[in-house]
Design an enzyme around this catalytic site. Structure first.
Site: not given
Length: 832
Positions: A445, A524
């Site tokens: 991220e 994820e």
């Protein structure tokens, strides 16, 4: 992008087992010190015992003559943050679980034989964070990054006679330093290694198997040999495996090193896989004339894998879907202090659930985890970094990179420019040889690169990975995948990881159409939430637009606390466990998925009074939640069935309660007090669970699950009365002191018929006698901020856990519990 990635096996790095190492304050150093000897020329000694600690910044503590006698004596690994207390005003805040951080010092004195031919080095597997190490008052190095091990040469400053003084300063005072709980201190193992001046360099063995057939596997070995002596030497490098031996002679100048490439054959190779984690042993020996200068053993495995853009992942030529879990580094109530036994327990639970893969989210894990993944058969996405530089902000209703503020005020962005190359290189070198590792993940991220196209860092990191390890692909966990697509970030990766953020979990199919050459997996997903034993029939998502249909028109369980989450798989961020797995399973091009998370963890709590993240399918005590059994129903073949919720709902008589079943059988029949409520079978629309709407009445609900019409599994819940006792059960009756084992004692509130009371909250006083101590207590309640190290615990939804550690002496340990208003109970555990 690297071509093809049809990858041969990589081999397990040399890492000698030193047993399950204790973090006990009072473990006898004389009885527990261990040494591992590769040869007469290489001795690795466990260096965990006999340290002194001060939880403060002490002026002059690095000096030889500093008096530390009044400091606390303890053994490593050690996490001072987990010792508490929880504090709403703690600078680490919700990300750090409201636990303390600060500055700490460690000191240890020791003697060691030294001579001109010996090299002595200290090796730390992990210190969080900003560590500096001194030997006899001389600084030998600093390391900001808290997740990677490092080695320092102590030789120039060692005393040949008398005591040497090792001092370590750890600075985790600037908070928050991460988006989750990190712990503080020397939280992994420490070793002292002595070698000849001519030796294999640290992390200096790199092994691949470039050719594998049924008859033989080629083992290619690169050995980095160091000559730290003052003279030129002629050195023979000898490697052996499966009765095959190869020798090569090299000449090294003083204070130099050289990498020697060699090959040998392993006949009829037994391939490594999650189902058959076969391992071999490689011997490396350095000779100067007839004298052995160095020798070590390397355990390795042989396997090959590839990612296919259309068919997903293949291992040893066979299609295999990655059934994975993301996990943070902490071990629940033990904090991040590494107890090998506790770590293995967790992996055993995941293996029994059918998990075959681990993502080390979001930083390098311990060497012990990597060894266990090799030995037990887990594929690993090995991640080095979380955020790089920037955080997020809202812009026109959209989250975009915030260039003015980092994701974490005192995070890795403070060090990335100076340290990323060293940290990433060391991570690859440390874990290069593990057969379990299938990808290097360089980030998680990272909005600056994903959204704005600042891809220079990505390119540099990716190219370094390819240079150091051309055999493995490079990945990253991408949220807001639309931005990563627009900027070109995703196309610079070998394998694209899809995190759920920004709705990325809904873009698999459209991205495959837009980028047909892309290799993809869910890195994820999902971020579903559950609190063990808690239920709601009205769905609750962080992103309501993705929320599934409610199970009932009105809430059946309005009493559920707002800080708790539902165990019906109807609480989460944006996609349920069932819907996420269905996408991963049905899109053949998806290599697999890694759910967030396997276990509840400290931090990322959502705000006081919650101190835990409730994303796990197993709670902080290692008690499975209902969703654990969902995955087991999808990932295993041994017949199983799980029924939810429990059946103790006094006051809800006549209310329709959704009763659900997870099973890998093909049908199931539900009974209420002996009366059949009908047979349910899986359909195309409902292929993940079975459900009945049952008007509540006290008694028993029983489920009979069948395969081809034959009942193979029966499970039931019975209405419980008020608690009449708290029963004790240990996972082991005997604890091996030498293996540094722990005993996990489960406390279960039961009624007079020995039925668990699923809503019982019973306060319990604890006491212990004998050569053991209460290491930690836990009940899994995300709002329990009383601390992990205390002599009392209250059951949460009927359960609690007490972890007992040995103190170094053999004998009987008696744990006594005194539940409030209930009979006293005892359990005896033998320390062997």
């Amino acid at each position: 992008m690297n071509p093809k990635f049809a990858l041969p096996s990589l081999l397990l790095a040399t890492c000698l087992s030193l047993g399950n190492l204790s973090a006990a304050d009072d473990l006898s150093a004389a009885k527990t010190a261990q040494a591992a000897t590769d040869s007469q020329s290489r001795v690795r000694t466990n260096f965990d015992d006999g340290w002194f600690f001060a939880k403060e910044d002490v002026e002059g503590a690095q000096k030889v003559d500093f008096d530390h006698s009044q400091w606390r004596k303890l053994d490593l690994p050690h996490d001072w943050s987990a010792e508490g207390p929880f504090d709403q005003k703690a600078p680490a805040g919700a990300p750090g679980g409201f636990l303390p951080c600060g500055i700490g010092w460690y000191r240890k004195t020791f003697t060691t034989p030294t001579s001109g031919e010996l090299r002595t080095a200290i090796e730390f597997d992990g210190v969080y964070k900003n560590s500096e190490v001194w030997i006899n008052g001389h600084s030998v190095g600093k390391r900001p990054f808290g997740y990677l091990g490092f080695q320092y040469d102590l030789t120039p400053h060692l005393k040949s006679e008398g005591e040497n003084v090792l001092a370590v300063r750890v600075d985790n005072s600037l908070q928050p330093s991460s988006r989750w709980y990190t712990g503080s201190g020397i939280y992994r193992h420490v070793r002292l290694t002595q070698t000849d001046r001519i030796h294999v360099a640290h992390w200096g063995t790199a092994i691949t198997t470039p050719e594998i057939t049924k008859d033989a596997a080629t083992v290619a070995v690169e050995t980095t040999v160091r000559n730290d002596s003052d003279r030129e030497e002629s050195i023979t490098v000898k490697i052996s495996a499966e009765s095959q031996t190869v020798s090569t002679e090299v000449t090294l100048a003083p204070k130099s090193e050289q990498t020697v490439a060699q090959k040998l054959k392993v006949p009829q190779p037994r391939l490594w896989s999650p189902d058959s984690p076969n391992l071999y042993s490689l011997s490396t020996e350095l000779l100067v004339g007839d004298k052995q200068a160095d020798a070590l053993e390397t355990t390795f495995g042989i396997r090959e894998f590839r990612f296919d853009k259309d068919k997903g992942f293949f291992l040893n030529g066979e299609s295999l879907i990655l059934k994975g879990m993301c996990n943070h580094d902490d071990l629940g109530p033990l904090g991040v202090a590494l107890w090998d036994d506790a770590l293995k327990r967790r992996l055993v639970m995941l293996k029994e659930m059918g998990c075959n893969s681990i993502r080390t989210a979001h930083n390098p894990s311990s060497p012990e985890l990597m060894d266990l993944c090799d030995e037990m058969g887990f594929l690993v996405v090995n991640e080095t970094f979380d955020k790089w530089r920037y955080g997020w902000k809202s812009e026109n209703g959209q989250l975009v990179a915030n260039r003015d503020r980092p994701a974490v005020r005192y995070g890795y962005h403070l060090h990335i420019d100076e340290w990323w190359e060293r940290d990433l290189s060391d991570h690859i070198k440390r874990d290069f040889n593990h057969p379990s590792v299938i990808m290097w993940s360089i980030g998680n991220e990272v909005p600056e690169a994903q959204k704005y196209g600042e891809t220079e860092t990505l390119i540099q990191m990716r190219d370094l990975c390819h240079k150091l390890d051309p055999s493995r692909p490079v990945t990253a966990g991408c949220n807001f995948i639309a931005g990563a697509n627009e900027s070109g970030f995703a196309e610079l990766l070998d394998i694209v990881g899809y995190n759920g953020g920004g709705g990325s979990c809904f873009q698999y199919e459209q991205d495959k159409l837009q980028f047909p050459e892309r290799k993809m997996y869910a890195s994820e997903v999902p971020h579903s939430l559950q609190t063990r034993g808690e239920y709601r029939t009205l769905s609750r998502y962080r992103e309501p637009k993705h929320q599934p249909a409610d199970l009932t028109a009105e809430e059946v369980f309005p009493e559920t606390h707002n800080k708790y989450e539902s165990s019906y798989d109807n609480a989460g961020v944006r996609i349920s466990s069932r819907d996420s797995w269905r996408l991963t399973r049905d899109f053949e091009f998806m290599a697999g998925e890694f759910r967030w998370t396997g276990f509840d963890y400290i931090g990322e709590s959502g705000g006081w009074p919650r101190v835990l993240g409730n994303f796990g399918i197993i709670d902080l005590c290692n008690f499975p939640k209902d969703t654990y059994y969902f995955y087991q129903s999808q990932w295993t073949e041994e017949p199983m069935a799980h029924l939810l919720p429990h059946w103790t709902w006094t006051g809800k008589e006549g209310t329709d309660i959704p009763v659900q079943c997870y099973t890998n059988c093909d049908s199931a029949e539900l009974f209420l007090n002996g009366e059949s409520l009908g047979v349910q079978t899986f359909t195309e629309e409902n292929d993940m669970h079975l459900q009945w709407m049952v008007p509540y009445q006290a008694g028993e609900i029983r489920l009979e699950a069948s395969i081809d019409g034959e009942v193979v599994v029966t499970t039931a819940h019975t209405t419980a009365g008020p608690p009449a006792a708290v029963k004790l059960a240990s996972d082991r009756d005997e604890v091996s002191i030498a293996d540094r084992q722990l005993a996990y004692v489960t406390l279960t509130a039961e009624d007079g018929n020995e039925t668990m009371s699923p809503k019982a909250a019973v306060p319990i006083q604890l006491s212990i006698e004998g050569p053991g101590r209460i290491l930690a207590v836990c009940n899994g309640d995300p709002m329990d901020s009383a601390g992990f190290q205390r002599d009392n615990i209250t059951t949460f939804n009927g359960l609690a856990s007490v972890i007992i550690a040995p103190t170094g002496e053999a004998g009987s340990v008696t744990l006594t519990t005194q539940p409030e208003g209930l009979p006293e109970e005892k359990i005896v555990i033998e320390m062997k």
